[in-house]
Design a protein around this motif. Structure first.
Motif, PDB file in Angstrom:
ATOM      1  N   ARG A 157       0.718  -1.257  -0.048  1.00  0.00           N
ATOM      2  CA  ARG A 157       0.029  -0.089  -0.183  1.00  0.00           C
ATOM      3  C   ARG A 157       0.913   1.173   0.101  1.00  0.00           C
ATOM      4  N   LEU A 158       1.854   1.250   0.900  1.00  0.00           N
ATOM      5  CA  LEU A 158       2.711   2.388   0.826  1.00  0.00           C
ATOM      6  C   LEU A 158       3.550   2.397  -0.117  1.00  0.00           C
ATOM      7  N   ALA A 159       4.078   1.611  -0.976  1.00  0.00           N
ATOM      8  CA  ALA A 159       4.562   1.892  -2.222  1.00  0.00           C
ATOM      9  C   ALA A 159       3.737   2.518  -3.232  1.00  0.00           C
ATOM     10  N   HIS A 160       2.687   2.055  -3.281  1.00  0.00           N
ATOM     11  CA  HIS A 160       1.503   2.704  -4.186  1.00  0.00           C
ATOM     12  C   HIS A 160       1.236   4.032  -4.066  1.00  0.00           C
ATOM     13  N   GLU A 161       1.165   4.372  -2.727  1.00  0.00           N
ATOM     14  CA  GLU A 161       0.758   5.763  -2.250  1.00  0.00           C
ATOM     15  C   GLU A 161       1.942   6.638  -2.646  1.00  0.00           C
ATOM     16  N   ARG A 162       3.118   6.376  -2.517  1.00  0.00           N
ATOM     17  CA  ARG A 162       4.533   6.944  -2.886  1.00  0.00           C
ATOM     18  C   ARG A 162       4.363   7.452  -4.588  1.00  0.00           C
ATOM     19  N   ALA A 163       4.092   6.149  -5.266  1.00  0.00           N
ATOM     20  CA  ALA A 163       3.945   6.449  -6.526  1.00  0.00           C
ATOM     21  C   ALA A 163       3.002   7.461  -6.797  1.00  0.00           C
ATOM     22  N   VAL A 164       1.563   7.354  -6.412  1.00  0.00           N
ATOM     23  CA  VAL A 164       0.601   8.391  -6.699  1.00  0.00           C
ATOM     24  C   VAL A 164       1.066   9.451  -6.286  1.00  0.00           C
ATOM     25  N   MET A 165       1.587   9.744  -5.163  1.00  0.00           N
ATOM     26  CA  MET A 165       2.146  11.022  -4.696  1.00  0.00           C
ATOM     27  C   MET A 165       2.934  11.722  -5.599  1.00  0.00           C
ATOM     28  N   ILE A 166       3.811  11.227  -6.292  1.00  0.00           N
ATOM     29  CA  ILE A 166       4.673  11.721  -7.241  1.00  0.00           C
ATOM     30  C   ILE A 166       3.799  11.995  -8.765  1.00  0.00           C
ATOM     31  N   GLN A 167       2.966  11.081  -9.018  1.00  0.00           N
ATOM     32  CA  GLN A 167       1.994  11.314 -10.175  1.00  0.00           C
ATOM     33  C   GLN A 167       1.364  12.768  -9.894  1.00  0.00           C
ATOM     34  N   LYS A 168       0.720  12.870  -9.004  1.00  0.00           N
ATOM     35  CA  LYS A 168      -0.006  14.165  -8.390  1.00  0.00           C
ATOM     36  C   LYS A 168       0.999  15.389  -8.598  1.00  0.00           C
ATOM     37  N   LEU A 169       2.097  15.309  -7.948  1.00  0.00           N
ATOM     38  CA  LEU A 169       3.006  16.357  -8.269  1.00  0.00           C
ATOM     39  C   LEU A 169       3.439  16.632  -9.724  1.00  0.00           C
ATOM     40  N   LEU A 170       3.449  15.687 -10.583  1.00  0.00           N
ATOM     41  CA  LEU A 170       3.911  15.933 -11.960  1.00  0.00           C
ATOM     42  C   LEU A 170       2.603  16.577 -12.605  1.00  0.00           C
ATOM     43  N   LEU A 171       1.271  16.051 -12.226  1.00  0.00           N
ATOM     44  CA  LEU A 171       0.395  16.668 -12.868  1.00  0.00           C
ATOM     45  C   LEU A 171       0.061  18.086 -12.547  1.00  0.00           C
ATOM     46  N   ARG A 172       0.564  18.597 -11.319  1.00  0.00           N
ATOM     47  CA  ARG A 172       0.481  19.871 -10.746  1.00  0.00           C
ATOM     48  C   ARG A 172       1.317  20.689 -11.651  1.00  0.00           C
ATOM     49  N   LYS A 173       2.812  19.893 -11.908  1.00  0.00           N
ATOM     50  CA  LYS A 173       3.416  20.881 -13.021  1.00  0.00           C
ATOM     51  C   LYS A 173       3.221  20.910 -14.395  1.00  0.00           C
ATOM     52  N   GLY A 174       1.925  20.348 -14.991  1.00  0.00           N
ATOM     53  CA  GLY A 174       1.404  20.506 -16.119  1.00  0.00           C
ATOM     54  C   GLY A 174       1.530  19.288 -17.038  1.00  0.00           C
ATOM     55  N   VAL A 175       2.306  18.125 -16.317  1.00  0.00           N
ATOM     56  CA  VAL A 175       2.459  16.919 -17.351  1.00  0.00           C
ATOM     57  C   VAL A 175       1.158  16.328 -17.568  1.00  0.00           C
ATOM     58  N   SER A 176       0.876  15.853 -18.813  1.00  0.00           N
ATOM     59  CA  SER A 176      -0.288  15.387 -19.346  1.00  0.00           C
ATOM     60  C   SER A 176      -0.744  13.881 -18.718  1.00  0.00           C
ATOM     61  N   ALA A 177      -1.877  13.624 -18.075  1.00  0.00           N
ATOM     62  CA  ALA A 177      -1.961  12.433 -17.267  1.00  0.00           C
ATOM     63  C   ALA A 177      -1.771  11.077 -18.104  1.00  0.00           C
ATOM     64  N   ASP A 178      -2.105  11.172 -19.646  1.00  0.00           N
ATOM     65  CA  ASP A 178      -2.027  10.269 -20.548  1.00  0.00           C
ATOM     66  C   ASP A 178      -0.625   9.692 -20.698  1.00  0.00           C
ATOM     67  N   ARG A 179       0.313  10.498 -20.182  1.00  0.00           N
ATOM     68  CA  ARG A 179       1.849  10.197 -20.547  1.00  0.00           C
ATOM     69  C   ARG A 179       2.399   9.503 -19.176  1.00  0.00           C
ATOM     70  N   LEU A 180       1.585   9.366 -18.096  1.00  0.00           N
ATOM     71  CA  LEU A 180       2.041   8.844 -16.868  1.00  0.00           C
ATOM     72  C   LEU A 180       1.498   7.562 -16.649  1.00  0.00           C
ATOM     73  N   SER A 181       2.401   6.711 -16.219  1.00  0.00           N
ATOM     74  CA  SER A 181       1.892   5.361 -15.930  1.00  0.00           C
ATOM     75  C   SER A 181       2.607   5.124 -14.236  1.00  0.00           C
ATOM     76  N   VAL A 182       1.858   4.379 -13.638  1.00  0.00           N
ATOM     77  CA  VAL A 182       2.132   4.123 -12.089  1.00  0.00           C
ATOM     78  C   VAL A 182       1.998   2.533 -11.806  1.00  0.00           C
ATOM     79  N   SER A 183       3.378   2.171 -11.340  1.00  0.00           N
ATOM     80  CA  SER A 183       3.134   0.735 -10.600  1.00  0.00           C
ATOM     81  C   SER A 183       3.937   0.753  -9.444  1.00  0.00           C
TER      82      SER A 183
END
Length: 201
Positions: A147-173
């Motif tokens: 659970r923690l590993a997934h939450e960490r990855a999602v947190m970085i995803q959210k930070l990059l989305l805030r920087k304007g990175v397109s969601a369709d370019r991001l993948s999380v594992s």
């Protein structure tokens, strides 16, 4: 005499064909990946085979004859003969690692600037794929760490989305405590394993 260049990218092999009146002569050269890794290849004909396992290994074949003995290709030869092929090699991916406080999704202070570095790399490269993978150390239960590993990855995803990175370019594992950067016995809290890796392509 005409010449033609083909690349076999999976093994880092370059194949040069010389065509004339006789049977075409093929020159096969093993090259390293952009990161310096060198694979291996076996060139086989009806007459025999030759193994290539070092960067610059070169052999020649003609018809069904056995490949010639391996020699080291002259770097100048490679640059001249394969200039066009080398020019279209893909840019190697960039990898970033962000580290976390124990048991949390809080980045350690040294990792905070890495978010901007990732965003800059994405923009500079016009990246089409950003892979984000979360990890933990070996302390705690598998369920907690998954659970923690997934939450960490999602947190970085959210930070990059805030920087304007397109969601369709991001993948999380996420990998939980599997695939550690620093292998440790079970239960060891290794700071370098509490991380998220981001690969920008």
């Amino acid at each position: 005499m005409q010449s033609r260049v083909n690349i076999l990218p999976v093994l880092g092999i370059m194949l040069l064909l010389f065509a004339g009146c006789a049977s075409p002569k093929h020159t096969v050269v093993l090259i390293s990946d952009p990161d310096g890794h060198v694979g291996a290849a076996t060139v086989t004909t009806a007459g025999g085979k030759q193994c290539l396992d070092k960067a610059g290994d070169l052999t020649q074949i003609s018809g069904s004859s056995a490949p010639s003995s391996t020699v080291t290709a002259d770097p100048h030869f490679l640059v001249v003969r394969f200039a066009d092929a080398l020019a279209v090699e893909p840019v190697p991916p960039e990898k970033f690692i962000l580290f976390f406080e124990t048991g949390s999704t809080t980045l350690v202070p040294q990792s905070l600037p890495v978010i901007n570095a990732i965003a800059d790399a994405i923009k500079r490269r016009d990246a089409i794929s950003i892979a984000i993978s979360g990890h933990t150390d070996a302390a705690g239960s598998n369920q907690l760490n998954d659970r923690l590993a997934h939450e960490r990855a999602v947190m970085i995803q959210k930070l990059l989305l805030r920087k304007g990175v397109s969601a369709d370019r991001l993948s999380v594992s996420s990998h939980g405590k599997g695939n550690p950067l620093v292998p440790t016995p079970e239960g060891i809290a290794e700071p370098k394993n509490r991380r998220v890796e981001v690969i920008v392509r």
